[in-house]
Design an enzyme around this catalytic site. Structure first.
Site, PDB file in Angstrom:
ATOM      1  N   GLY A 238      42.069  34.987  12.367  1.00 47.77           N
ATOM      2  CA  GLY A 238      41.977  35.971  13.335  1.00 47.77           C
ATOM      3  C   GLY A 238      42.706  35.574  14.635  1.00 47.77           C
ATOM      4  O   GLY A 238      42.967  34.272  14.831  1.00 47.77           O
TER       5      GLY A 238
ATOM      6  N   ARG B 216      45.504  37.462   7.457  1.00 49.66           N
ATOM      7  CA  ARG B 216      44.700  36.853   6.366  1.00 49.66           C
ATOM      8  C   ARG B 216      45.555  36.911   4.862  1.00 49.66           C
ATOM      9  O   ARG B 216      46.136  37.884   4.794  1.00 49.66           O
ATOM     10  CB  ARG B 216      43.468  37.810   6.265  1.00 49.66           C
ATOM     11  CG  ARG B 216      42.488  37.098   6.903  1.00 49.66           C
ATOM     12  CD  ARG B 216      42.038  37.973   8.135  1.00 49.66           C
ATOM     13  NE  ARG B 216      41.115  37.260   8.954  1.00 49.66           N
ATOM     14  CZ  ARG B 216      40.685  38.161  10.112  1.00 49.66           C
ATOM     15  NH1 ARG B 216      41.144  38.861  10.816  1.00 49.66           N
ATOM     16  NH2 ARG B 216      39.551  37.008  10.807  1.00 49.66           N
TER      17      ARG B 216
ATOM     18  N   ASP C 295      37.176  28.734  10.638  1.00 56.05           N
ATOM     19  CA  ASP C 295      36.486  28.308   9.597  1.00 56.05           C
ATOM     20  C   ASP C 295      37.223  28.730   8.167  1.00 56.05           C
ATOM     21  O   ASP C 295      37.420  27.736   7.174  1.00 56.05           O
ATOM     22  CB  ASP C 295      35.110  28.964   9.626  1.00 56.05           C
ATOM     23  CG  ASP C 295      34.071  28.060  10.030  1.00 56.05           C
ATOM     24  OD1 ASP C 295      34.397  26.933   9.960  1.00 56.05           O
ATOM     25  OD2 ASP C 295      32.994  28.667  10.657  1.00 56.05           O
TER      26      ASP C 295
ATOM     27  N   THR D 249      38.920  30.064  17.740  1.00 52.75           N
ATOM     28  CA  THR D 249      38.090  31.070  17.450  1.00 52.75           C
ATOM     29  C   THR D 249      37.353  31.551  18.741  1.00 52.75           C
ATOM     30  O   THR D 249      36.867  30.610  19.699  1.00 52.75           O
ATOM     31  CB  THR D 249      36.934  30.957  16.385  1.00 52.75           C
ATOM     32  OG1 THR D 249      35.826  31.810  16.707  1.00 52.75           O
ATOM     33  CG2 THR D 249      36.037  29.448  16.572  1.00 52.75           C
TER      34      THR D 249
ATOM     35  N   ASP E 151      34.749  32.961  18.932  1.00 51.21           N
ATOM     36  CA  ASP E 151      33.367  32.832  18.824  1.00 51.21           C
ATOM     37  C   ASP E 151      32.628  31.451  19.079  1.00 51.21           C
ATOM     38  O   ASP E 151      31.384  31.122  19.159  1.00 51.21           O
ATOM     39  CB  ASP E 151      32.822  33.131  17.317  1.00 51.21           C
ATOM     40  CG  ASP E 151      33.208  34.604  16.922  1.00 51.21           C
ATOM     41  OD1 ASP E 151      33.256  35.397  17.868  1.00 51.21           O
ATOM     42  OD2 ASP E 151      33.217  35.005  16.006  1.00 51.21           O
TER      43      ASP E 151
ATOM     44  N   ASP F 205      32.314  28.709  17.091  1.00 51.94           N
ATOM     45  CA  ASP F 205      31.232  28.394  16.246  1.00 51.94           C
ATOM     46  C   ASP F 205      31.723  27.462  14.974  1.00 51.94           C
ATOM     47  O   ASP F 205      31.263  27.400  14.043  1.00 51.94           O
ATOM     48  CB  ASP F 205      30.576  29.778  15.222  1.00 51.94           C
ATOM     49  CG  ASP F 205      31.398  30.378  14.705  1.00 51.94           C
ATOM     50  OD1 ASP F 205      32.892  30.292  15.005  1.00 51.94           O
ATOM     51  OD2 ASP F 205      31.175  31.363  13.947  1.00 51.94           O
TER      52      ASP F 205
ATOM     53  N   ARG G 214      29.668  38.038  14.827  1.00 52.16           N
ATOM     54  CA  ARG G 214      29.299  38.696  13.881  1.00 52.16           C
ATOM     55  C   ARG G 214      28.155  37.746  13.367  1.00 52.16           C
ATOM     56  O   ARG G 214      26.978  38.293  12.935  1.00 52.16           O
ATOM     57  CB  ARG G 214      30.376  38.956  12.606  1.00 52.16           C
ATOM     58  CG  ARG G 214      31.016  40.092  12.757  1.00 52.16           C
ATOM     59  CD  ARG G 214      31.629  40.399  11.419  1.00 52.16           C
ATOM     60  NE  ARG G 214      32.651  39.502  11.235  1.00 52.16           N
ATOM     61  CZ  ARG G 214      33.844  39.734  11.370  1.00 52.16           C
ATOM     62  NH1 ARG G 214      34.339  41.127  11.436  1.00 52.16           N
ATOM     63  NH2 ARG G 214      34.769  38.679  11.126  1.00 52.16           N
TER      64      ARG G 214
END
Ligand code: ADP
Length: 328
Positions: free
Chosen positions: A16, A77, A108, A131, A133, A135, A177
């Protein structure tokens, strides 16, 4: 300094997109050139590795990109990289081009892919975490998170203005997500009345209680931040459930979506990307491989891919309590 350090390296952005990728690319390219290396860019993530889509780079190739969102290499991707055959093709392209080592700017999934590749083929690589996010295990912050937060907070402030003018209740859906990091940080910074995250079970009665308390205190607007992966559903679904039990305010839903991935990186993201870019190339020079560079307690740390892909980043649960106390 390792005398036998790689003379030709490649840099790739995969998975991403997020703000700060260009700043990291620039840092890798300039550090490589500084140390006398040849640096090439790989276009379109792992697909470009398979297709030998390489571009030679010099110091000028990365001029004036530090402040730009997106990635000059594009990102993608790649289903083929998930296959043994795809990775074999990638290895063949890399070795044919004389590339001796790589810097992978990814998330990840990208690290899962390169970890498998590193067990199959001996092309050393170093990962840089990105990212929105935040995470990824092995770093306090990943590139892109701070910029995404600033984007969300600016929007929440604007929503607050209009919500306040009309006495409205807003449900604002933010990305995440599996992780509520954007939600919890932006919720605190935006003064949200409630924050719904995947890491904690959502109880609609609890939200209704908070809203009722606010209404009785004559709050003129209320904002609920909903992480997209919340167990109670997306922002529209949560709003509908709440409305069945609490209907004192005119209610609106705002889904922020992809704007969170774009924009010029913040100062923090630029500095983080620059630090990690330099650290990645220096790690290769020092003979390290198959590790991700990260920043923990403001120090550069190296974590093997094998740990990054199984590690679980600690969620700052203390921030939930802070949000609750401050939303009175
Ligand atoms: P991110 O790196 O941002 O988390 P993805 O999860 O989409 O993004 O992963 C990026 C790419 O990494 C995938 O398109 C795929 O090529 C590769 N990848 C992800 N998981 C694996 C896996 N288990 N095996 C091999 N390659 C993988």
């Amino acid at each position: 300094m390792n005398k036998k350090h790689p003379k030709k390296i490649a840099v790739v952005t995969t998975g991403g997109d997020c703000p700060g990728l260009n700043a990291a690319i620039r840092a890798v390219v300039r550090t490589g050139i500084y140390h006398g290396m040849e640096v090439v860019g790989i276009m379109q993530g792992y697909e470009g590795m398979i297709n030998a889509d390489f571009v030679p780079l010099n110091s000028h190739s990365v001029s004036n990109i530090l402040q730009r969102g997106g990635t000059i290499f594009k990102t993608a991707r790649s289903e083929r990289f998930k296959t043994t055959e795809g990775r074999k093709l990638a290895y063949e392209s890399i070795s044919k081009a004389g590339i001796e080592a790589m810097v992978v700017i990814g998330g990840d999934g990208s690290f899962r892919g390169i970890e498998i590749f590193s067990r199959e083929y001996s092309i050393p690589s170093i990962g840089i975490p990105k990212t929105i996010d935040n995470d990824i295990y092995g770093t306090d912050y990943a590139i892109g998170f701070d910029t995404a937060l600033n984007t969300v907070v600016q929007v929440v402030d604007k929503i607050r203005d209009t919500a306040d003018s009309h006495n409205r209740l807003f449900f604002v859906e933010v990305m995440g997500r599996d992780a509520g990091m954007i939600a919890i940080y932006s919720g605190i910074a935006g003064g949200a009345e409630a924050i719904l995250i995947p890491e904690q079970k959502t109880r609609i009665e609890q939200i209704v209680k908070i809203l009722d308390r606010g209404w009785k205190r004559k709050k003129s607007s209320m904002i609920i931040i909903v992480a997209e992966g919340d167990d109670a559903g997306n922002a529209y679904e949560v709003a509908a459930e709440v409305k069945k039990r609490f209907n004192q305010y005119d209610t609106r839903v705002s889904v922020l979506g992809h704007m969170q991935r774009g924009g010029s990186p913040t100062c923090s993201d630029r500095v983080l990307a620059s630090r990690l870019g330099v650290a990645a190339v220096e790690a290769l020079i020092g003979g390290k491989n198959n590790e991700m560079v990260g920043v923990v307690n403001n120090e550069i740390v190296h974590t093997p891919y094998s740990e990054v892909v199984v590690g679980k980043k600690k969620f700052p649960y203390d921030l939930l309590k802070i949000a609750e106390v401050l939303s009175l």
